[in-house]
Design a protein around this motif. Structure first.
Motif, mmCIF file in Angstrom:
data_model
loop_
_atom_site.group_PDB
_atom_site.id
_atom_site.type_symbol
_atom_site.label_atom_id
_atom_site.label_comp_id
_atom_site.label_asym_id
_atom_site.label_seq_id
_atom_site.Cartn_x
_atom_site.Cartn_y
_atom_site.Cartn_z
ATOM 1 N N ILE A 29 2.722 2.667 -43.831
ATOM 2 C CA ILE A 29 4.110 2.668 -44.305
ATOM 3 C C ILE A 29 4.958 3.724 -43.598
ATOM 4 C CG2 ILE A 29 3.746 4.243 -46.265
ATOM 5 C CD1 ILE A 29 5.857 1.028 -46.363
ATOM 6 N N ASP A 30 4.346 4.806 -43.128
ATOM 7 C CA ASP A 30 5.074 5.873 -42.451
ATOM 8 C C ASP A 30 5.041 5.751 -40.929
ATOM 9 O OD1 ASP A 30 5.765 7.134 -44.878
ATOM 10 O OD2 ASP A 30 3.785 8.059 -44.973
ATOM 11 N N ALA A 31 4.597 4.619 -40.417
ATOM 12 C CA ALA A 31 4.505 4.436 -38.959
ATOM 13 C C ALA A 31 5.887 4.536 -38.319
ATOM 14 C CB ALA A 31 3.889 3.071 -38.634
ATOM 15 N N SER A 32 5.923 4.999 -37.083
ATOM 16 C CA SER A 32 7.192 5.045 -36.367
ATOM 17 C C SER A 32 7.417 3.777 -35.542
ATOM 18 C CB SER A 32 7.267 6.282 -35.471
ATOM 19 O OG SER A 32 6.218 6.275 -34.528
ATOM 20 N N ARG A 33 6.330 3.013 -35.314
ATOM 21 C CA ARG A 33 6.457 1.750 -34.587
ATOM 22 C C ARG A 33 5.477 0.723 -35.132
ATOM 23 N NH1 ARG A 33 5.595 2.753 -28.549
ATOM 24 N NH2 ARG A 33 4.054 4.172 -29.362
ATOM 25 N N VAL A 34 5.865 -0.547 -35.010
ATOM 26 C CA VAL A 34 4.987 -1.668 -35.350
ATOM 27 C C VAL A 34 5.075 -2.641 -34.185
ATOM 28 C CG1 VAL A 34 4.479 -3.533 -36.964
ATOM 29 C CG2 VAL A 34 5.492 -1.410 -37.809
ATOM 30 N N GLY A 35 3.934 -3.062 -33.660
ATOM 31 C CA GLY A 35 3.924 -3.978 -32.527
ATOM 32 C C GLY A 35 3.061 -5.186 -32.792
ATOM 33 N N LEU A 36 3.275 -6.208 -31.971
ATOM 34 C CA LEU A 36 2.558 -7.472 -32.105
ATOM 35 C C LEU A 36 2.532 -8.143 -30.742
ATOM 36 C CD1 LEU A 36 1.530 -9.805 -34.076
ATOM 37 C CD2 LEU A 36 3.901 -10.550 -34.082
#
Length: 91
Positions: free
Chosen positions: A64-71
């Motif tokens: 939840i505290d991530a600075s980035r989300v990738g796929l």
């Protein structure tokens, strides 16, 4: 496309389609807080929708505290930076 904005409570943005030559897909971002009695940890989830706006074709998640989300699905990829979450060293 760059610099597209999504809200983390179900914000959506559609990319591709038309004369772009790419398949149209919709990205949706959501900060998920699971209700009790679930023991799942809160997550930042990036969903990819193709034909059904209610059912994701695929998704990825991060803390939840991530600075980035990738796929990366090979046929498309997305990288979302959470505004205000990235820290620049030296600040």
């Amino acid at each position: 496309s760059k610099d597209l904005k999504l809200h983390d409570q179900g914000g959506r943005v559609t990319v591709g389609g038309g004369d772009s030559g790419a398949e149209a897909v919709t990205l949706r971002m959501r900060a998920v807080h699971w209700p009790p009695p679930s023991t799942n940890r809160p997550s930042m989830v990036l969903y990819i929708h193709k034909d059904d706006p209610d059912r994701a074709a695929s998704y990825s998640w991060a803390d939840i505290d991530a600075s980035r989300v990738g796929l990366n699905l090979r046929w498309m990829q997305a990288s979302c930076t959470i505004e205000g979450a990235e820290r620049v060293s030296g600040d």
